[in-house]
Write an enzyme that holds these catalytic residues in place. Structure first.
Site, PDB file in Angstrom:
ATOM      1  N   HIS A 210      32.673  41.345  41.540  1.00 60.68           N
ATOM      2  CA  HIS A 210      32.603  41.869  40.178  1.00 60.68           C
ATOM      3  C   HIS A 210      31.560  42.962  40.024  1.00 60.68           C
ATOM      4  O   HIS A 210      31.686  43.839  39.178  1.00 60.68           O
ATOM      5  CB  HIS A 210      32.430  40.729  39.180  1.00 60.68           C
ATOM      6  CG  HIS A 210      33.727  40.019  38.978  1.00 60.68           C
ATOM      7  ND1 HIS A 210      34.092  38.940  39.715  1.00 60.68           N
ATOM      8  CD2 HIS A 210      34.788  40.333  38.188  1.00 60.68           C
ATOM      9  CE1 HIS A 210      35.318  38.579  39.367  1.00 60.68           C
ATOM     10  NE2 HIS A 210      35.762  39.410  38.449  1.00 60.68           N
ATOM     11  N   ARG A 317      37.919  42.124  29.896  1.00 64.50           N
ATOM     12  CA  ARG A 317      37.227  40.994  30.542  1.00 64.50           C
ATOM     13  C   ARG A 317      36.156  40.471  29.581  1.00 64.50           C
ATOM     14  O   ARG A 317      34.998  40.880  29.646  1.00 64.50           O
ATOM     15  CB  ARG A 317      36.583  41.452  31.847  1.00 64.50           C
ATOM     16  CG  ARG A 317      37.553  41.808  32.958  1.00 64.50           C
ATOM     17  CD  ARG A 317      36.796  42.190  34.231  1.00 64.50           C
ATOM     18  NE  ARG A 317      37.614  42.118  35.420  1.00 64.50           N
ATOM     19  CZ  ARG A 317      38.157  43.182  36.019  1.00 64.50           C
ATOM     20  NH1 ARG A 317      37.983  44.381  35.537  1.00 64.50           N
ATOM     21  NH2 ARG A 317      38.875  43.030  37.123  1.00 64.50           N
ATOM     22  N   ARG A 354      41.603  38.909  27.522  1.00 65.35           N
ATOM     23  CA  ARG A 354      41.627  37.762  28.426  1.00 65.35           C
ATOM     24  C   ARG A 354      40.549  36.778  27.998  1.00 65.35           C
ATOM     25  O   ARG A 354      39.415  37.178  27.713  1.00 65.35           O
ATOM     26  CB  ARG A 354      41.363  38.213  29.863  1.00 65.35           C
ATOM     27  CG  ARG A 354      41.303  37.025  30.807  1.00 65.35           C
ATOM     28  CD  ARG A 354      41.153  37.445  32.236  1.00 65.35           C
ATOM     29  NE  ARG A 354      39.810  37.890  32.547  1.00 65.35           N
ATOM     30  CZ  ARG A 354      39.448  38.338  33.743  1.00 65.35           C
ATOM     31  NH1 ARG A 354      40.338  38.400  34.712  1.00 65.35           N
ATOM     32  NH2 ARG A 354      38.219  38.713  33.976  1.00 65.35           N
ATOM     33  N   GLU A 452      47.025  34.618  39.597  1.00 67.87           N
ATOM     34  CA  GLU A 452      45.875  34.870  40.461  1.00 67.87           C
ATOM     35  C   GLU A 452      45.775  33.894  41.622  1.00 67.87           C
ATOM     36  O   GLU A 452      44.952  34.080  42.516  1.00 67.87           O
ATOM     37  CB  GLU A 452      44.576  34.778  39.653  1.00 67.87           C
ATOM     38  CG  GLU A 452      44.551  35.714  38.469  1.00 67.87           C
ATOM     39  CD  GLU A 452      43.186  35.821  37.847  1.00 67.87           C
ATOM     40  OE1 GLU A 452      42.454  36.737  38.228  1.00 67.87           O
ATOM     41  OE2 GLU A 452      42.857  34.984  36.972  1.00 67.87           O
ATOM     42  N   ASN A 475      42.997  40.808  42.718  1.00 65.31           N
ATOM     43  CA  ASN A 475      41.690  40.545  43.345  1.00 65.31           C
ATOM     44  C   ASN A 475      41.598  39.072  43.727  1.00 65.31           C
ATOM     45  O   ASN A 475      41.219  38.714  44.838  1.00 65.31           O
ATOM     46  CB  ASN A 475      40.551  40.884  42.383  1.00 65.31           C
ATOM     47  CG  ASN A 475      40.659  42.285  41.841  1.00 65.31           C
ATOM     48  OD1 ASN A 475      41.263  43.140  42.474  1.00 65.31           O
ATOM     49  ND2 ASN A 475      40.110  42.528  40.666  1.00 65.31           N
ATOM     50  N   ASP A 476      41.930  38.227  42.765  1.00 60.61           N
ATOM     51  CA  ASP A 476      41.883  36.794  43.061  1.00 60.61           C
ATOM     52  C   ASP A 476      43.082  36.348  43.878  1.00 60.61           C
ATOM     53  O   ASP A 476      42.966  35.475  44.729  1.00 60.61           O
ATOM     54  CB  ASP A 476      41.777  35.987  41.761  1.00 60.61           C
ATOM     55  CG  ASP A 476      40.342  35.939  41.275  1.00 60.61           C
ATOM     56  OD1 ASP A 476      39.444  35.710  42.118  1.00 60.61           O
ATOM     57  OD2 ASP A 476      40.104  36.148  40.071  1.00 60.61           O
ATOM     58  N   ARG A 486      35.881  36.877  47.826  1.00 64.71           N
ATOM     59  CA  ARG A 486      35.881  38.312  47.513  1.00 64.71           C
ATOM     60  C   ARG A 486      34.483  38.893  47.386  1.00 64.71           C
ATOM     61  O   ARG A 486      34.305  40.108  47.419  1.00 64.71           O
ATOM     62  CB  ARG A 486      36.693  38.585  46.229  1.00 64.71           C
ATOM     63  CG  ARG A 486      36.169  37.881  45.019  1.00 64.71           C
ATOM     64  CD  ARG A 486      37.158  37.898  43.873  1.00 64.71           C
ATOM     65  NE  ARG A 486      37.001  39.046  43.010  1.00 64.71           N
ATOM     66  CZ  ARG A 486      37.556  39.157  41.803  1.00 64.71           C
ATOM     67  NH1 ARG A 486      38.327  38.169  41.349  1.00 64.71           N
ATOM     68  NH2 ARG A 486      37.373  40.216  41.073  1.00 64.71           N
ATOM     69  N   CYS A 523      46.806  44.014  37.159  1.00 66.50           N
ATOM     70  CA  CYS A 523      45.527  44.462  36.603  1.00 66.50           C
ATOM     71  C   CYS A 523      44.386  44.314  37.607  1.00 66.50           C
ATOM     72  O   CYS A 523      43.236  44.553  37.279  1.00 66.50           O
ATOM     73  CB  CYS A 523      45.198  43.717  35.320  1.00 66.50           C
ATOM     74  SG  CYS A 523      45.008  41.949  35.553  1.00 66.50           S
TER      75      CYS A 523
END
Ligand code: PEP
Ligand code: MG
Length: 597
Positions: A210, A317, A354, A452, A475-476, A486, A523
């Protein structure tokens, strides 16, 4: 002497500037630039702090009982000597008057400089005096925070901004500054959003950590996973960050500087060229409309989304509203105002909000690492929300109320079980009922889930019975499909958006949406990666959500794309054991046949 440190390229571009080493986190101080006229007062503040500690130690010396251990007396002597040392005082003055650092920042910066000198000493005894120096600096800092007796009591909670690492713009320095740190929490980075930093480098972190994501959203060059960078770079060194290659060049020679200066100007020109595409509709050669949406972290980011020509926010986010707030988590009203600000900022365009996704590498509290055994597999995202329904419904009520002001999509992160869908939707119903009971107005929301975890991707069709849309968080999804953390640079080389299994999962979710006539977007970071644009289009994706800074480059890519050619090509890539190689070979073949694909 020039040397290079290699890390991971996470945010593109070139930054050239002087290194600012962020001090060790246990001396967590405010960092900001002062105005030139404040220099004498800042120097005075440190002087007063130091004098107070000197007096305190001298008093202790006098009051020392005659039978006190000799070590204690010696220790006081050492501390007094360190306090009165000219290197400390002169250095602090330098950082304040030359760099316009605030007093606390100057103090910890000079501590860092002297600590390095101690580290290099041959003599064990002298090397160990580093710890004494840290104690002395800590005492000065406590005095500067206004603690009456630094010996008696631990420091009280910091007043307002103190204790938070604030790096706010000042007009005091023209030298671009580059931040070098062992690690930076996403919340730290957020505070740099309007800062003067031209780039940053961290020792740790992965491509989709992140911290890296926030760097991309700030649109400043960044390198993470540069291992020992914070040990090898010295305060104020000239450095170049090559965010494209993932390299940090320290103490560059004039030739290297000139070369990178040239590349920096080229990048600037390319950006200016791209800006012309802002109002161009995002349509492929064969007429497919593509939705380019923005990922944002804070309400203020909505402006950048509109400027980049985004047709909405595809991912807000919201956890960033909650991070670094200590025990004062934003309540319903504060959240409502924040969501409303985004909705109004987007001027009628849809906004996907989200629900909070904390945990793993996004701790609520800055500096507090999640100490669960396996944070990425632990209580995060929707699991966290469902474990605290009161907090969750506070957020849901705020979103529902904000939805009265515009088009809102509600998005749940990391759903893996159908039972979680039932629970989450029941909480939405309850939140509505609570607002009804209070007679408070709210608006309609479209409901969506993030895909995810591989389990969710495999159940996409089933999930779509409950939701209006899906959003793939690559990403996840990559993290969980390939079992790589990650945020961990030691496995970053295994992060592979083109892994055949990842592509299969993504392709299946897109296909499920098409079959059921519901929208699916991506996304995760791949949505903003121009190297992935054609493949995703070929797999049928028509909605991409990314950092505003990447929107125009992706648009340029899709304007040149023809999905009639991309669809069969993407199927071949999908069937391949080595999609990366297949993409290259097929792209070359297409280029040879001189047709746009
Ligand atoms: C993702 O996982 O791809 C995503 C977009 O969510 P985040 O990066 O915030 O975890
Ligand atoms: Mg995610």
């Amino acid at each position: 002497m020039t040397f290079a440190i290699h890390g991971l390229a996470v945010a593109r571009g070139i930054a050239i500037g002087r290194a600012v080493l962020l001090a060790a986190s246990h001396l967590d101080v405010a960092h900001y630039f002062i105005q030139p006229e404040q220099v004498p007062a800042e120097i005075e503040r440190v002087r007063n702090g130091r004098n107070a500690v000197v007096q305190e130690l001298q008093r202790l010396q006098v009051e020392m009982p005659p039978d006190a251990p000799a070590e204690l007396t010696a220790l006081l002597d050492v501390h007094l000597m360190l306090l009165q040392d000219e290197t400390l005082v002169a250095g602090i003055k330098h950082w304040i008057s030359e760099r316009l650092y605030n007093a606390e920042w100057a103090l910890v910066t000079q501590l860092e400089v002297i600590s390095r000198q101690f580290d290099e000493m041959e003599d064990d005894y002298l090397r160990e005096r580093k710890a004494d120096l840290e104690q002395v600096v800590e005492r000065i800092l406590r005095y500067m925070k206004g603690v009456a007796s630094p010996v008696a009591a631990p420091p009280p909670p910091a007043p307002t901004a103190a204790g938070q690492q604030e790096l706010l713009p000042g007009d005091g320095t023209d030298v671009p500054l580059v931040l070098v740190a062992n690690d930076l929490a996403p919340a730290d980075l957020l505070q740099f959003k309007q800062s003067v930093f031209a780039g940053f480098v961290t020792d740790v972190g992965g491509k989709t950590s992140h911290t890296a994501i926030v760097a991309r959203s700030m649109d400043i060059p960044a390198v993470v996973g540069a291992r020992a960078a914070s040990q090898l770079v010295r305060q104020d060194d000239w450095v170049i960050i090559d965010g494209d290659a993932g390299v940090l060049i320290v103490d560059p020679s004039p030739i290297i500087l000139a070369e990178y200066g040239f590349r920096q100007r080229q990048i600037e020109l390319e950006r200016e060229r791209l800006i012309r595409l802002r109002h161009t509709p995002a349509v492929t050669i064969d007429g497919h409309k593509v939705e380019l949406l923005a990922n944002i972290e804070q309400p203020a980011d909505a402006a950048a989304a509109v400027r980049a020509g985004a047709v909405g926010v595809g991912l807000f986010r919201t956890e960033f509203l909650f991070m670094g707030k200590g025990s004062h988590l934003p309540g319903e009203e504060e959240q409502y105002q924040a969501y409303r600000q985004v909705i109004e900022g987007m001027q009628g365009l849809p906004v996907t909000i989200r629900t909070i996704d904390v945990g793993a590498d996004k701790p609520l509290e800055k500096g507090h690492k999640d100490d669960h055994l396996n944070p990425a597999l632990g209580l995060r995202a929707i699991r966290w929300s469902l474990a605290d329904p009161v907090m969750f419904r506070t957020q849901l009520r705020a979103v529902l109320r904000a939805a009265a002001h515009g088009r809102v999509n509600l998005l749940f992160p990391m759903i893996a079980h159908v039972s979680e869908i039932h629970q989450a939707l029941a909480q939405v119903d309850l939140a509505r009922a609570e607002l009804d009971a209070r007679g408070v107005a709210y608006g309609p929301v479209r409901l969506g889930a993030m895909i995810e975890v591989p389990a969710a991707a495999l159940l996409a069709r089933r999930f779509l019975h409950y939701f209006d849309y899906l959003s793939i968080g690559t990403n996840d999804l990559i993290q969980y499909a390939l079992a790589i953390d990650r945020a961990d640079e030691s496995v970053a080389h295994l992060y592979d958006p083109l892994h055949p299994a990842v592509l299969r999962l993504v392709a299946d979710v897109i296909a499920a949406g098409a079959e059921l006539g519901k929208s699916v977007s991506v996304c995760g970071e791949v949505a903003g990666d121009v190297a992935m644009t054609r493949l995703l289009l070929g797999l049928g994706l028509r909605s991409f959500s990314m950092h505003p800074a990447q929107i125009l480059a992706v648009k340029q890519e899709l304007l040149r794309a023809d999905t009639r050619k991309l669809v069969p090509w993407a199927q071949q890539v999908l069937e391949s054991d080595d999609p990366a190689q297949a993409m290259e070979v097929l792209a070359m073949a297409q280029e040879k046949s001189a047709s746009s694909y």
